[in-house]
Design a protein around this motif. Sequence first.
Motif, PDB file in Angstrom:
ATOM      1  N   ILE A  63      76.349 -17.832 102.770  1.00 14.53           N
ATOM      2  CA  ILE A  63      77.559 -17.301 102.133  1.00 14.53           C
ATOM      3  C   ILE A  63      78.659 -18.362 102.094  1.00 14.53           C
ATOM      4  O   ILE A  63      79.366 -18.516 101.089  1.00 14.53           O
ATOM      5  CB  ILE A  63      78.033 -16.039 102.879  1.00 14.53           C
ATOM      6  N   THR A  64      78.807 -19.111 103.192  1.00 14.31           N
ATOM      7  CA  THR A  64      79.825 -20.171 103.224  1.00 14.31           C
ATOM      8  C   THR A  64      79.537 -21.243 102.188  1.00 14.31           C
ATOM      9  O   THR A  64      80.448 -21.721 101.493  1.00 14.31           O
ATOM     10  CB  THR A  64      79.871 -20.803 104.625  1.00 14.31           C
ATOM     11  N   ALA A  65      78.266 -21.623 102.067  1.00 13.64           N
ATOM     12  CA  ALA A  65      77.898 -22.642 101.073  1.00 13.64           C
ATOM     13  C   ALA A  65      78.173 -22.149  99.658  1.00 13.64           C
ATOM     14  O   ALA A  65      78.692 -22.901  98.813  1.00 13.64           O
ATOM     15  CB  ALA A  65      76.425 -23.015 101.237  1.00 13.64           C
ATOM     16  N   TRP A  66      77.862 -20.871  99.378  1.00 18.26           N
ATOM     17  CA  TRP A  66      78.110 -20.312  98.045  1.00 18.26           C
ATOM     18  C   TRP A  66      79.608 -20.219  97.764  1.00 18.26           C
ATOM     19  O   TRP A  66      80.056 -20.489  96.643  1.00 18.26           O
ATOM     20  CB  TRP A  66      77.442 -18.946  97.954  1.00 18.26           C
ATOM     21  N   GLU A  67      80.385 -19.882  98.781  1.00 19.51           N
ATOM     22  CA  GLU A  67      81.842 -19.823  98.615  1.00 19.51           C
ATOM     23  C   GLU A  67      82.405 -21.208  98.288  1.00 19.51           C
ATOM     24  O   GLU A  67      83.255 -21.354  97.402  1.00 19.51           O
ATOM     25  CB  GLU A  67      82.471 -19.275  99.898  1.00 19.51           C
ATOM     26  N   GLU A  68      81.925 -22.249  98.967  1.00 24.92           N
ATOM     27  CA  GLU A  68      82.399 -23.606  98.691  1.00 24.92           C
ATOM     28  C   GLU A  68      81.986 -24.060  97.301  1.00 24.92           C
ATOM     29  O   GLU A  68      82.750 -24.751  96.607  1.00 24.92           O
ATOM     30  CB  GLU A  68      81.855 -24.558  99.753  1.00 24.92           C
ATOM     31  N   ASN A  69      80.789 -23.684  96.879  1.00 23.00           N
ATOM     32  CA  ASN A  69      80.347 -24.054  95.533  1.00 23.00           C
ATOM     33  C   ASN A  69      81.231 -23.403  94.473  1.00 23.00           C
ATOM     34  O   ASN A  69      81.588 -24.038  93.463  1.00 23.00           O
ATOM     35  CB  ASN A  69      78.891 -23.644  95.323  1.00 23.00           C
ATOM     36  N   LEU A  70      81.569 -22.148  94.686  1.00 25.11           N
ATOM     37  CA  LEU A  70      82.431 -21.470  93.711  1.00 25.11           C
ATOM     38  C   LEU A  70      83.811 -22.128  93.653  1.00 25.11           C
ATOM     39  O   LEU A  70      84.391 -22.275  92.560  1.00 25.11           O
ATOM     40  CB  LEU A  70      82.563 -19.992  94.090  1.00 25.11           C
ATOM     41  N   LEU A  71      84.360 -22.516  94.790  1.00 24.04           N
ATOM     42  CA  LEU A  71      85.638 -23.230  94.786  1.00 24.04           C
ATOM     43  C   LEU A  71      85.515 -24.563  94.047  1.00 24.04           C
ATOM     44  O   LEU A  71      86.438 -24.974  93.329  1.00 24.04           O
ATOM     45  CB  LEU A  71      86.113 -23.458  96.224  1.00 24.04           C
ATOM     46  N   ASP A  72      84.383 -25.228  94.225  1.00 23.01           N
ATOM     47  CA  ASP A  72      84.168 -26.490  93.536  1.00 23.01           C
ATOM     48  C   ASP A  72      84.101 -26.286  92.026  1.00 23.01           C
ATOM     49  O   ASP A  72      84.640 -27.081  91.245  1.00 23.01           O
ATOM     50  CB  ASP A  72      82.879 -27.136  94.043  1.00 23.01           C
ATOM     51  N   TYR A  73      83.429 -25.201  91.597  1.00 23.50           N
ATOM     52  CA  TYR A  73      83.366 -24.906  90.162  1.00 23.50           C
ATOM     53  C   TYR A  73      84.759 -24.629  89.606  1.00 23.50           C
ATOM     54  O   TYR A  73      85.105 -25.079  88.498  1.00 23.50           O
ATOM     55  CB  TYR A  73      82.454 -23.707  89.910  1.00 23.50           C
ATOM     56  N   LEU A  74      85.561 -23.875  90.356  1.00 25.86           N
ATOM     57  CA  LEU A  74      86.927 -23.608  89.910  1.00 25.86           C
ATOM     58  C   LEU A  74      87.743 -24.891  89.861  1.00 25.86           C
ATOM     59  O   LEU A  74      88.512 -25.127  88.912  1.00 25.86           O
ATOM     60  CB  LEU A  74      87.600 -22.598  90.852  1.00 25.86           C
ATOM     61  N   LEU A  75      87.590 -25.715  90.871  1.00 26.58           N
ATOM     62  CA  LEU A  75      88.368 -26.949  90.951  1.00 26.58           C
ATOM     63  C   LEU A  75      88.089 -27.864  89.767  1.00 26.58           C
ATOM     64  O   LEU A  75      88.989 -28.573  89.297  1.00 26.58           O
ATOM     65  CB  LEU A  75      88.044 -27.675  92.258  1.00 26.58           C
ATOM     66  N   ASN A  76      86.870 -27.855  89.262  1.00 25.05           N
ATOM     67  CA  ASN A  76      86.518 -28.744  88.158  1.00 25.05           C
ATOM     68  C   ASN A  76      87.159 -28.340  86.840  1.00 25.05           C
ATOM     69  O   ASN A  76      87.085 -29.095  85.870  1.00 25.05           O
ATOM     70  CB  ASN A  76      85.004 -28.816  88.002  1.00 25.05           C
ATOM     71  N   PHE A  77      87.781 -27.171  86.803  1.00 20.15           N
ATOM     72  CA  PHE A  77      88.589 -26.826  85.622  1.00 20.15           C
ATOM     73  C   PHE A  77      89.783 -27.771  85.509  1.00 20.15           C
ATOM     74  O   PHE A  77      90.339 -27.953  84.422  1.00 20.15           O
ATOM     75  CB  PHE A  77      89.075 -25.372  85.699  1.00 20.15           C
TER      76      PHE A  77
END
Length: 1038
Positions: free
Chosen positions: A674-688
């Motif tokens: 869950i922590t890894a998936w949460e960090e990935n989602l933040l990374d996807y948002l950040l790339n905007f």
Amino acid sequence: MAHVFGEVEVMLQAMLRQLFQSVKEKITGAPSLECAEEILLHLEETDENFHNYEFVKYLRQYICNTLGSMIEEEIEKWTSDQNQGEEFGYDTVVQHVTKTTQESKEYKEMMHSLKNIMMIVVDSMINKFEEDEMQSQERQKKIQKEKSNSYCTDNCSDSDSSFSQSYKFCQGKLQLILDQLDSGQPKEVRYEALQTLCSAPPSDVLNCENWTTLCEKLTVYLSDPDPVFSDRILKFYAQTFTLSPLHMTKEIYKSLAKYLELYFLSRENHIPTLTTGIDITNPNVIHLLKKVRLLNEYQKEAPTFWIRHPEKYMEEIVESTLSLLSVKHDQSHLVSQKILDPIYFLALVDTKAVWFKKWMHAYYSRTAVLRLIEKKYKFLITTAVQQCVQYFELCKTMKADEVLGHSKPCGNKQKTFYYSGQELQYIYFIHSLCLLGRLLIYTQGRKLFPIKLKNRKDSVSLADLLVLFTQLIYYSPSCPKMTSPGHLENYSPASMVTEILCILCDQKECAIECLYNNTVIEALLQPIHNLMKGTKAAPNCSETALIHVADILARIASVEEGLILLLYGENMSSSEEKSPTGAHIIAQFSKKVLDEDISIFPGSEMFPAVKGAFTSVCRQIYGTCEGLQVLIPYSLHESIAKAWKKTSLLSERIPTPVQGSDSVSSKSQESQNITAWEENLLDYLLNFAATPKGLQLLQRTGAINECVTFMFSQYTEELQVSRHKKFGYGVLVTHVASTAAGAVALQSSGFINALLTELWANLECGRDDVRVTHPKSTPVDPIDRSCQKSFLALVNLLSYPAVYELVGNQGLPDKEEYSLREVPTRVIDIIDRLIILNSEAKIRSLFNYEQSHIFGLRLLSVVCCDLDTLLLLEAQYQVSEMLLNAQEENTLETSDSHRDFIIDSLSVERNHVLVRINLIGGPMERILPPRILEKGDDPYPWPMFSSYPLPNCYLSDGVTRNTDLKQDNDLGKLLLHFKMSDKQTEWIENCRRQFCKMMKAKPDIISGGALVELLEKFVLHLSESPSECYFPSVEYTE
């Protein structure tokens, strides 16, 4: 006289024996006779005891007695010439005396006499060696009768030196070995002959005239019914491959390949069929696999050295290999009863075709391989394509478990050493897949297509093969097993096809020709189409297959040509495109899986990985302005933010594992996922934040603070940037800092604090964890190398919105006293401590005053290039007045009550900054004074000043306002023709077209007020066009 010479001969023999005994180890290690000669020729350079050998002393004394008087006369002659006024260097004298001596009659007579003596001595030693050998053979025969079984198990004897063996192994000896190897000879005699052959230096065997005959005989003896004898011959082959030069190993390799070719063509040999499979405990199969394995090992090693030899050697090796692999048996009987061809056995020992990969790596060998395949052996490529087609048809017609039965060896212990016909077909398919994947990388390899198959009307084109590969990802089973559980993923068809396609993506020319077309993209996206329609993607499609496809699509989207294909398709100019392009399909599917609006793989643990894989493809697309414009209607930022908030709540609800509980490991793993998936989602948002519009969308999600905090944690770890990311987190910091909200987030995350702390440590303190044993060197550059990274980070950070948020409406601390341990943590502190040094307390608080102040002035010089930032700093802190006061204080009174400026690094830097911030324009409108001193009597000819106005020398006289107006006439006429149109798009395109036309025709005339007017009108039209306006216009009120 004969008696005297006999004593000399015996003495010389003893001297030579001593010499050879001393250098025995060096000569024994030589791979050939030529190398042994080189070792002896350079012995003086490598052996420190060279001059202590009796033979060397004898030669020195012999030369001295024969030529000593003549050499002394020549030296005296040249010495007398030098005394008479002619000066010669030492090297000149030595060269002249040496040349005169070598050309003299005495030297030639000495060499002739010495050569005759040594020939007699050497012949006598050779005869003695042969006599000793005959006696040794007699003794050995008696011993070998008692221990006949030990001859084929011992390693090659090294009791004698290779030097002595090279003399012992003569022409007659090889003929004797040939006779003794004959099958009619007793077993012990044949073993003895083979042992002697293995003990001989390979170079000596090659130099014998009977080598060709021996090679032919050894090839025949490979089929000897005695397994020990045939294995010993294989050991001789292996020894030859290791120690011999290429022209010898080439003959051995050709003979082994020819033997295998004849072996498979012979009807007398019992070769396994597809029905019986291969039992690798069978002695015949073991011997055959050993020979194929030895051949394959040499195939993989040969490319490392064959470039150093003539091309014909390499071509002969290649052709003998292709000829062997082209052997096909009569296909009149059923396929299931088919006799196995050589390529099945090669695939068994080298499943991933490593030999072909190495042969295709270098242009030198690749050209020969592809030329021979095209002319004579194209059948190999045809059968490889046929194998892939057959496996794909099998996957389509059979169920997943049945396919797995065809593509894995059985796992029970009773069948560990047995390969069924189905498994052999699968191994051959994997070998063919790897071979074709390597072939497609190269232009000449792709030119072999299209391929005509027997049971197929249409030829298989390059596009057909790539579509077949993509279909294999979906239709092949997800977990085929090979020899051990550790190889599950390595031999999966989907994984191997993905690896091949990813390699093709990394080769630009190859990717354009193979992958960047609608046919392949549609094949990749077809199962996604089916899933969104509610139908089944493919018979054996799994989450792993979707992840593989997403990986390929991400690589395609990371390249400009691939991104354009996904956004617009092949026909960019066509407005009649009815079906959605790849980018739309990917975005729709990603949004559905993120919103969990699609029911696929219910309850699957890998479903989050599928979400992440396709969101990663979208990240490659929306990381560009064009891609973001296409994906805006799908509101992916909202879906990603919603998924992140949901995951964040889940991570908070996971209970803390209790020690001793059985579920500790499972809960811990769940928490990590869950922590890894949460960090990935933040990374996807950040790339905007990679684009201005994307940054605005990120701000609307309300997650910018969390994204920046995540970015800071990743940035501090200094993680390596992925090869498919266009830039790292440093660029995103610059983008985020360009907005007020981003600057506030950076401040609250601790990023700015950490940056300034690191800067201060490098600039003032140094590292705490380094023990100071030597004082730090005085910096030579204005900004030390240790501070350059921090300087660039600050420059990228301090855009006007960031400066306004971080220092707006804030006064300077201006303390009466600063502690030496006080470290700045805010931008306002950096301005106070490094830029505006208007008190003695600030100066005394710096360990490196000059270096630190120059750093601050350089930072001010760059930041003030933004006019808004300059006006803010000037309004709040009166920067110009501070710099003028500092220049005024940096003067020296002269006798005539005149004050001269002290020229130092700080005054020069302040002068440069004052000119830069008080004069606006480019090099045609202002002249910036240099930051360095010049050589000569006047090192700094530029006038300094401590009050306004600025000296006129900093104003450029090259351009006047009249010339600007004259140059603007043509552009002004152009603006008059730009009538306001109701159609904003038409006006914008017309303006762009006319501007580009004028730039090409008269680039020098576009300057001054007309250009300003043009830009203002153009921006006005852009702001009135909703499609072109990224940030909405804001009306500022008091």
